[in-house]
Design a protein around this motif. Structure first.
Motif, PDB file in Angstrom:
ATOM      1  N   LYS A 248       1.511   8.674  -1.003  1.00 17.43           N
ATOM      2  CA  LYS A 248       2.147   9.415   0.094  1.00 17.43           C
ATOM      3  C   LYS A 248       1.227   9.485   1.304  1.00 17.43           C
ATOM      4  CE  LYS A 248       3.074  13.163  -2.272  1.00 17.43           C
ATOM      5  NZ  LYS A 248       2.710  12.764  -3.642  1.00 17.43           N
ATOM      6  N   VAL A 249      -0.066   9.254   1.086  1.00 15.44           N
ATOM      7  CA  VAL A 249      -1.019   9.217   2.198  1.00 15.44           C
ATOM      8  C   VAL A 249      -0.893   7.866   2.891  1.00 15.44           C
ATOM      9  CG1 VAL A 249      -3.438   9.312   2.859  1.00 15.44           C
ATOM     10  CG2 VAL A 249      -2.586  10.769   1.006  1.00 15.44           C
TER      11      VAL A 249
ATOM     12  N   LEU B 249       0.813  -1.212   0.000  1.00 16.51           N
ATOM     13  CA  LEU B 249       0.000   0.000   0.000  1.00 16.51           C
ATOM     14  C   LEU B 249       0.846   1.261   0.000  1.00 16.51           C
ATOM     15  CD1 LEU B 249      -2.806  -1.016   2.505  1.00 16.51           C
ATOM     16  CD2 LEU B 249      -2.858  -1.057   0.014  1.00 16.51           C
ATOM     17  N   ASP B 250       2.125   1.158   0.352  1.00 17.38           N
ATOM     18  CA  ASP B 250       2.997   2.323   0.379  1.00 17.38           C
ATOM     19  C   ASP B 250       3.901   2.405  -0.837  1.00 17.38           C
ATOM     20  OD1 ASP B 250       1.960   3.083   2.798  1.00 17.38           O
ATOM     21  OD2 ASP B 250       3.416   1.932   3.949  1.00 17.38           O
TER      22      ASP B 250
ATOM     23  N   ILE C 170     -10.463  -2.722   7.258  1.00 15.38           N
ATOM     24  CA  ILE C 170      -9.350  -2.768   6.325  1.00 15.38           C
ATOM     25  C   ILE C 170      -8.956  -1.337   5.979  1.00 15.38           C
ATOM     26  CG2 ILE C 170     -10.012  -4.995   5.351  1.00 15.38           C
ATOM     27  CD1 ILE C 170     -11.231  -3.349   2.974  1.00 15.38           C
ATOM     28  N   PRO C 171      -7.762  -1.128   5.423  1.00 10.33           N
ATOM     29  CA  PRO C 171      -7.415   0.215   4.940  1.00 10.33           C
ATOM     30  C   PRO C 171      -8.337   0.623   3.788  1.00 10.33           C
ATOM     31  CG  PRO C 171      -5.443  -1.134   5.180  1.00 10.33           C
ATOM     32  CD  PRO C 171      -6.614  -2.056   5.327  1.00 10.33           C
ATOM     33  N   ILE C 172      -8.977   1.756   3.910  1.00  7.03           N
ATOM     34  CA  ILE C 172      -9.873   2.265   2.868  1.00  7.03           C
ATOM     35  C   ILE C 172      -9.118   3.338   2.080  1.00  7.03           C
ATOM     36  CG2 ILE C 172     -12.019   3.485   2.386  1.00  7.03           C
ATOM     37  CD1 ILE C 172     -12.444   0.649   3.290  1.00  7.03           C
ATOM     38  N   ARG C 173      -8.627   2.942   0.915  1.00 10.30           N
ATOM     39  CA  ARG C 173      -7.876   3.847   0.051  1.00 10.30           C
ATOM     40  C   ARG C 173      -8.843   4.474  -0.953  1.00 10.30           C
ATOM     41  NH1 ARG C 173      -2.676   4.930   1.588  1.00 10.30           N
ATOM     42  NH2 ARG C 173      -2.378   5.549  -0.596  1.00 10.30           N
ATOM     43  N   LEU C 174      -9.045   5.787  -0.864  1.00  6.84           N
ATOM     44  CA  LEU C 174      -9.957   6.484  -1.759  1.00  6.84           C
ATOM     45  C   LEU C 174      -9.235   7.392  -2.735  1.00  6.84           C
ATOM     46  CD1 LEU C 174     -12.826   7.406   0.747  1.00  6.84           C
ATOM     47  CD2 LEU C 174     -12.581   5.366  -0.690  1.00  6.84           C
ATOM     48  N   ILE C 175      -7.912   7.443  -2.657  1.00  2.76           N
ATOM     49  CA  ILE C 175      -7.093   8.202  -3.595  1.00  2.76           C
ATOM     50  C   ILE C 175      -5.904   7.345  -3.994  1.00  2.76           C
ATOM     51  CG2 ILE C 175      -7.776  10.475  -2.742  1.00  2.76           C
ATOM     52  CD1 ILE C 175      -5.227  10.562  -1.112  1.00  2.76           C
TER      53      ILE C 175
END
Length: 458
Positions: free
Chosen positions: A174-175, A24-25, A165-170
């Motif tokens: 870097k976030v 994710l990073d 879970i991690p909610i990635r919306l972008i």
């Protein structure tokens, strides 16, 4: 470099990243992020990565078993999932179930961001709205499937505190990623799906692109997994208004050597609403090594056509699966959305509302297309409890090898009437999974545990 080549690299580039850090990073090459037209965004959403659902749950659900010799031929991941090992991923640098889903999320976010930045007239076109809705649909599906593996089952009493879970919306890596809550996870899934349902078209050229009916069907599935049976019924009905077709198994070639079902792609098998496949594992794909649980096989009556159409008799009480809605594409199991699931969702929800007649009508509509015509007698029940038990038995029989049993176990195990203990034996050692076991939640990949905001599952 041609634009289509650049977009292809965007689609595939995440797979090239080093595995030393959290997926994710990872920071993709910004030079690759150049899609700018509706055709570009369509190409991203048609990428093969969007065609896969998780397959590890099907290995763990207990419907199939293998011999000691066959067990040795499995990959380490498959062995761990089969025996419900606590550290299922054993330090693996890439966990496919996690990696592919977040690749889908990343690509969907790229599309949504790109569409938002468009300033040309195409922004007002139906294709613009369809692409936006498709990205929402895929992001919701990815989040839902991640939650079904890596977060606790939804419980309205604890969901606001249970780690999600991690909610990635972008797409901006870097976030920093962090785990939200189960409640927040499902709120986002439902929000994306409802937005998608409003804008998706009623038909598509190919069943691996989502439609309005697919969004309604997925909403029914999500609400069922949450135990919200009122809303699951609402969306099952909405989907069935658009497609209530069922295959009549009497019209299939029951004696065919291979799979008897028509291919769903590009637009075959009118039961299939949305095509998606489970990834190709050596177990429990169509293989002589994976034998159906004998008690499950014997629960099919002799005049029930599924007994012959779904399974192949290998002798010595060994029955393997062949009833694949992927049709001629037998290398992968079907993991999409179909009307038979909707009839079962509707029946279960009506039974839970004490509408026995309505529940039996929905169930029998399905079953009369599964039995020999002259032999089928509609099922009856004295009360809602008996009716619900009948429906859950038929649900297990109808949706075998579809990637749904694990989700059903997770939600039904919370009810003592339907809780089960799974057992397996390898090399004389018995393994079991209790109804309330923490192993119904898979561990996060080791390289994602980057700090206190990403705690490991217990």
């Amino acid at each position: 470099m041609k634009k289509y080549e650049i977009i292809y690299l965007l689609i595939c580039g995440i797979a090239l990243f080093s595995c030393e850090k959290s997926f994710l990073d990872k920071k993709p090459d910004q030079a690759l992020l150049v899609p700018s037209t509706l055709a570009d965004f369509q190409m991203i959403l048609d990428a093969p990565v969007f065609g896969d659902s998780p397959g590890i749950n099907e290995i763990s659900c207990g419907d199939f078993s293998i011999s000691d010799a066959a067990f040795l031929r499995l990959t380490v991941l498959e062995q761990n999932a089969y025996l419900w090992k606590k550290n299922a991923f054993a330090g693996m640098p890439i966990v496919v179930e996690w990696y592919k889903a977040y690749q889908q999320v990343f690509s969907a976010n790229v599309v949504l961001e790109g569409l938002k930045q468009m300033n040309d007239p195409s922004k007002e076109s139906p294709d613009f709205n369809r692409l936006k809705a498709t990205a929402w649909f895929y992001r919701a599906l990815a989040f839902y499937e991640l939650a079904g593996s890596f977060a606790k089952p939804y419980d309205p009493e604890t969901a606001r505190n249970d780690p999600g879970i991690p909610i990635r919306l972008i797409s901006d890596v870097k976030v920093k990623s962090k785990r939200g809550t189960v409640q927040g996870t499902y709120d986002q899934i439902l929000n994306d799906l409802k937005q998608a349902a409003y804008l998706l078209p009623e038909t598509t050229l190919n069943k691996n692109r989502p439609t309005k009916c697919a969004a309604f069907a997925l909403l029914s599935r999500v609400y069922l997994s949450m135990g919200n049976y009122n809303q699951a019924l609402v969306y099952a009905n909405e989907a069935l208004k658009m497609n209530n077709k069922l295959l009549d198994y009497n019209e299939l070639n029951k004696n065919a050597v291979g799979n008897v079902f028509p291919s769903p792609l590009p637009n075959g098998n009118h039961e299939v609403i949305f095509y998606r496949k489970l990834p190709l594992y050596s177990f429990p794909a169509v293989s002589p090594a994976a034998a159906l649980d004998l008690d499950l096989y014997q629960s099919y009556a002799d005049k029930d056509l599924r007994k012959l159409i779904f399974f192949r008799d290998r002798g010595n009480d060994v029955y393997t699966f062949r009833g694949n809605y992927s049709g001629t594409m037998t290398s992968s199991l079907f993991g999409g959305l179909a009307t038979n699931e909707l009839y079962l969702n509707k029946a279960e929800c009506l039974a839970r509302k004490n509408d026995v007649d309505g529940a039996l009508e929905s169930l029998n509509t399905l079953l009369k297309n599964r039995w020999e015509r002259e032999s089928f007698l509609p099922l009856k029940a004295e009360d809602s409890e008996e009716c619900l038990k009948l429906i859950l038995i038929e649900r297990k029989k109808e949706l075998v090898a579809r990637g749904l049993r694990w989700s059903d176990l997770r939600r039904l195990n919370k009810d003592s009437r339907f809780a089960v203990t799974l057992r397996r034996e390898i090399n004389g050692v018995t393994y079991q999974l209790l109804p309330d076991d923490n192993r119904y939640v898979f561990p996060l990949p080791d390289n994602e545990i980057t700090g206190p905001e990403m705690p490991q599952n217990p």
